[in-house]
Scaffold this active site. Structure first.
Site, PDB file in Angstrom:
ATOM      1  N   CYS A   2      49.334  13.337  54.025  1.00 29.75           N
ATOM      2  CA  CYS A   2      49.329  14.549  53.237  1.00 29.75           C
ATOM      3  C   CYS A   2      50.169  14.296  52.001  1.00 29.75           C
ATOM      4  CB  CYS A   2      49.899  15.722  54.029  1.00 29.75           C
ATOM      5  SG  CYS A   2      49.096  16.013  55.626  1.00 29.75           S
ATOM      6  N   ARG A  27      45.561  11.826  49.097  1.00 29.21           N
ATOM      7  CA  ARG A  27      46.336  11.674  50.334  1.00 29.21           C
ATOM      8  C   ARG A  27      45.965  12.719  51.380  1.00 29.21           C
ATOM      9  NH1 ARG A  27      51.257   8.512  49.406  1.00 29.21           N
ATOM     10  NH2 ARG A  27      52.063   9.349  51.345  1.00 29.21           N
ATOM     11  N   TRP A  74      45.921  16.965  55.237  1.00 29.40           N
ATOM     12  CA  TRP A  74      44.901  16.280  56.034  1.00 29.40           C
ATOM     13  C   TRP A  74      45.205  16.680  57.474  1.00 29.40           C
ATOM     14  CZ3 TRP A  74      44.729  12.678  60.006  1.00 29.40           C
ATOM     15  CH2 TRP A  74      43.492  12.054  60.225  1.00 29.40           C
ATOM     16  N   ASN A  99      55.070  16.529  55.765  1.00 37.11           N
ATOM     17  CA  ASN A  99      54.185  15.415  56.105  1.00 37.11           C
ATOM     18  C   ASN A  99      54.705  14.789  57.384  1.00 37.11           C
ATOM     19  OD1 ASN A  99      52.849  15.853  53.739  1.00 37.11           O
ATOM     20  ND2 ASN A  99      53.568  13.999  52.715  1.00 37.11           N
ATOM     21  N   GLY A 100      53.791  14.329  58.251  1.00 36.02           N
ATOM     22  CA  GLY A 100      54.213  13.662  59.471  1.00 36.02           C
ATOM     23  C   GLY A 100      53.768  14.427  60.701  1.00 36.02           C
ATOM     24  N   GLU A 483      34.976  -6.264  57.165  1.00 38.30           N
ATOM     25  CA  GLU A 483      35.384  -5.411  56.053  1.00 38.30           C
ATOM     26  C   GLU A 483      34.179  -4.721  55.428  1.00 38.30           C
ATOM     27  OE1 GLU A 483      37.730  -3.646  52.929  1.00 38.30           O
ATOM     28  OE2 GLU A 483      37.987  -4.153  55.044  1.00 38.30           O
ATOM     29  N   LYS A 487      33.716  -0.656  55.183  1.00 35.29           N
ATOM     30  CA  LYS A 487      33.491   0.056  53.928  1.00 35.29           C
ATOM     31  C   LYS A 487      32.235   0.932  54.006  1.00 35.29           C
ATOM     32  CE  LYS A 487      37.024  -1.030  51.685  1.00 35.29           C
ATOM     33  NZ  LYS A 487      37.695  -0.948  52.980  1.00 35.29           N
ATOM     34  N   GLU A 490      32.939   3.946  56.261  1.00 35.17           N
ATOM     35  CA  GLU A 490      33.958   4.831  55.695  1.00 35.17           C
ATOM     36  C   GLU A 490      33.382   5.823  54.695  1.00 35.17           C
ATOM     37  OE1 GLU A 490      38.377   3.080  55.118  1.00 35.17           O
ATOM     38  OE2 GLU A 490      36.821   1.880  54.164  1.00 35.17           O
ATOM     39  N   HIS A 506      24.518 -13.022  72.452  1.00 31.42           N
ATOM     40  CA  HIS A 506      25.347 -12.579  73.578  1.00 31.42           C
ATOM     41  C   HIS A 506      25.400 -11.060  73.688  1.00 31.42           C
ATOM     42  CE1 HIS A 506      26.693 -16.631  74.502  1.00 31.42           C
ATOM     43  NE2 HIS A 506      26.875 -16.821  73.196  1.00 31.42           N
ATOM     44  N   LYS A 605      44.291   8.517  52.346  1.00 31.24           N
ATOM     45  CA  LYS A 605      44.664   7.198  51.846  1.00 31.24           C
ATOM     46  C   LYS A 605      45.808   6.568  52.617  1.00 31.24           C
ATOM     47  CE  LYS A 605      44.465   3.759  48.931  1.00 31.24           C
ATOM     48  NZ  LYS A 605      43.325   2.845  48.999  1.00 31.24           N
TER      49      LYS A 605
END
Length: 610
Positions: A2, A27, A74, A99-100, A483, A487, A490, A506, A605
């Protein structure tokens, strides 16, 4: 995950708060709100959705004040509702942003309910507001009430608090989440990220773990975890407002993808300038720390974990040292066997990733004193807790999906691999010179890969209607497949997985059909022929292949096989170049699907909660 901004000044701070929240929206963007003290009362405006909606409401209300706090959220505790949005208020007097995550919030909620406090939200944050008010009711002033309250909290927090009964100051606290103070002339500020206050000042103080502080218009006083007054060093931020502007690009992600040649050049500048891999790249005493290293343990999360996974190949192949890579959130919860002669490497774009920070603390508790941080934000928590540090010079990264932070991390990790080899006597002078030349050529090779943007955008049209995708790679390029899949999922919300190409038979081959596009990282290296065989397995099952290869490889497109050629094979640094196409593919697929590229759903973020 946040954003916090606060201001106390001799002018109207509402525009400062709103602009700061716009800068912090990356954020957290489920909801936003501000609270101010004006006319002897606390006034608050909150809205779900984006900062712009809250701004319109504040303008309609004619909000003005000289003291205020703001927050972008968030959601963690409680859904995305206006009631759960920050700031939270206790008894129409005290307002707070946080925040937290408070781990003992349920016990505190039960206790405070017993004391007569009524809760309006589902959040852990409202507990803190009522707890501070409770201590005030026992005769403590605002600062003392904050300090008493945080001693009763378990978890992580960054807090900013204002009160209508104390209109000439703001109090703040930090534990486990980033918080800094901005110093002005006749005005002072608080923020979770320097970008929020660059409009007003570049002079900042970074609060340390357990710090509390009082801000007035003319003074800032910081106190350590024992309550003793302390002086924290003042820094001049080198982040510029220009670096935070979108410019000619449609999204920050696109901008940051295109900034990679410059970011890479800036990050490797210290190496190129001296034409050598010197231990001092990592700190003045790095030679002493690194010379006796017997192995490397890398701890990271998300994209940074994939950077570490690439580095494992480099470190073992170049330096001859064993290397393991572990997700930070898992490492801290197992009984690890420590070897004090192993180097602990933590990787974090923000330097505030909570799981990585806690993993570092755990490693140090086991006796590891050889620690190195690779980070993009100077003076952030993880570098401060590490003995050595390599700062990437990616510049501000606003898009939630990391791009230039990832590739610059790879440069730092490559430098570590070569430096360890040099200290171990495994690096010939000619080989060092060759690696320097590889780095010199890297920004140009990345620019050549960026020039493939029009071709990749056409591929994205084929991915738009899909619901699933498979990414394949081998060896050092397998993490790049991981990666690429990350992406895509996301920002486009297409379910994507990545596998070593040799693992197809497999199990994953059962997924392949005409509706499952398969993206292959196939550079011209020693595994190319093996990858070709794996591609044949896909074609035999009716799968459609999208292959990123090198200009000097000897195969082209055919029925069901689409090929885009990156520049000629660049050797050991090939994973960095092959990252660019998968970033662009994800970006253009998300663009075609109409998702919010820079602010994907459910994500933010900087991950400062567990």
């Amino acid at each position: 995950m946040c954003g916090i901004v606060g201001a106390i000044a001799g002018r109207d701070v509402v525009p400062v708060l709103v602009e700061g929240l716009k800068r912090l929206e990356y954020r957290g963007y489920d909801s936003a709100g501000i609270a101010v003290v004006a006319g002897g009362v606390v006034q608050r405006v909150r809205r779900t959705g984006r900062v712009a909606e809250m701004e319109s409401a504040a303008l309609a209300q004619g909000l003005t004040a000289r003291l205020g706090i703001g927050h972008t959220r968030w959601a963690t505790h409680g859904g995305v509702t206006e009631t759960n949005a920050h700031p939270h208020i206790s008894h129409d007097s005290l307002a707070l942003v946080h925040n937290g995550i408070i781990e003992n919030h349920e016990a505190q909620r039960e206790r405070l309910t017993g004391l007569g406090y009524v809760f309006e939200s589902q959040t852990d944050t409202e507990v803190i507001a009522h707890l501070i008010h409770h201590h005030q009711s026992r005769g403590l002033d605002l600062l003392a009430a904050l300090q008493a309250s945080v001693r009763e909290l378990e978890g992580a927090y960054a807090l900013a608090v204002i009160d209508k009964t104390d209109p000439d100051r703001m109090v703040v606290a930090r534990m486990g989440c980033p918080l800094l103070i901005g110093l002005g002339e006749g005005e002072n500020f608080v923020a979770s990220d320097v970008s929020a206050i660059l409009q007003a000042t570049r002079r900042v103080i970074f609060l340390e773990e357990g710090d509390t502080a009082v801000l007035t218009c003319t003074k800032v006083q910081v106190y350590d975890s024992s309550g003793a007054p302390v002086t924290r060093e003042e820094h001049l931020s080198d982040v510029s407002l220009a670096s935070l502007e979108l410019g000619p690009y449609r999204h920050y992600m696109q901008k940051e993808i295109h900034e990679q040649p410059r970011a890479l050049a800036d990050t490797m500048e210290a190496i190129i300038d001296v034409a050598a891999f010197e231990p001092t790249l990592f700190g003045p005493d790095a030679g002493e720390v690194l010379r006796e290293v017997e192995g490397v343990q890398i701890l990271a999360c998300g994209t940074s974990f994939y950077a570490g996974s690439v580095a494992r190949y480099w470190i073992e192949a170049i330096s001859g040292l064993p290397c393991s890579v572990e997700i930070a959130s898992e490492y801290r919860y197992r009984r690890a066997v420590a070897n004090p002669k192993h180097l602990i490497v933590t990787i974090s774009q923000s330097g505030e990733t909570l799981d990585t920070m806690e993993a570092l603390k755990y490693a140090k508790s086991l006796g590891h004193n050889r620690t190195l941080s690779i980070c993009n934000v100077p003076e952030s928590a993880i570098p401060r807790a590490s003995r050595l540090v390599f700062y990437t010079r990616a510049g501000a990264e606003i898009g939630v999906a990391s791009t230039k932070a990832f590739t610059t991390q790879l440069v730092g990790l490559f430098a570590l691999a070569v430096t360890l080899a040099k200290l171990n006597g495994r690096l010939a002078v000619e080989q060092e010179a060759a690696y320097i030349e590889d780095l010199r050529q890297l920004p140009g090779s990345v620019q050549h890969a960026l020039n493939l943007e029009p071709q990749i955008s056409l591929w994205a049209e084929k991915f738009t209607p899909k619901q699933h995708a498979l990414f394949l790679g081998r060896g050092v390029h397998y993490p790049i497949a991981l990666e690429g899949a990350l992406k895509l999922k996301e920002i486009s919300y297409i379910h994507a997985e990545a596998y070593p190409a040799g693992e197809l038979k497999h199990g994953p081959l059962a997924l392949v059909d005409a509706d499952m596009p398969v993206v292959v990282i196939a550079p011209k290296d020693g595994l190319l022929e093996k990858v070709k065989s794996n591609m044949q397995e896909v074609r035999a099952r009716g799968g459609e292949l999208f292959v990123f290869t090198d200009a000097d490889s000897n195969f082209g497109p055919s029925e069901g096989v689409h090929v885009i050629r990156t520049p000629r094979h660049v050797g050991v640094l090939s994973p960095i170049v092959h990252t660019i196409p998968v970033q662009l593919l994800a970006y253009y697929t998300a663009l075609a699907r109409g998702t919010d590229v820079d602010k994907p759903r459910n994500l933010a973020k900087s991950v400062t909660v567990e």
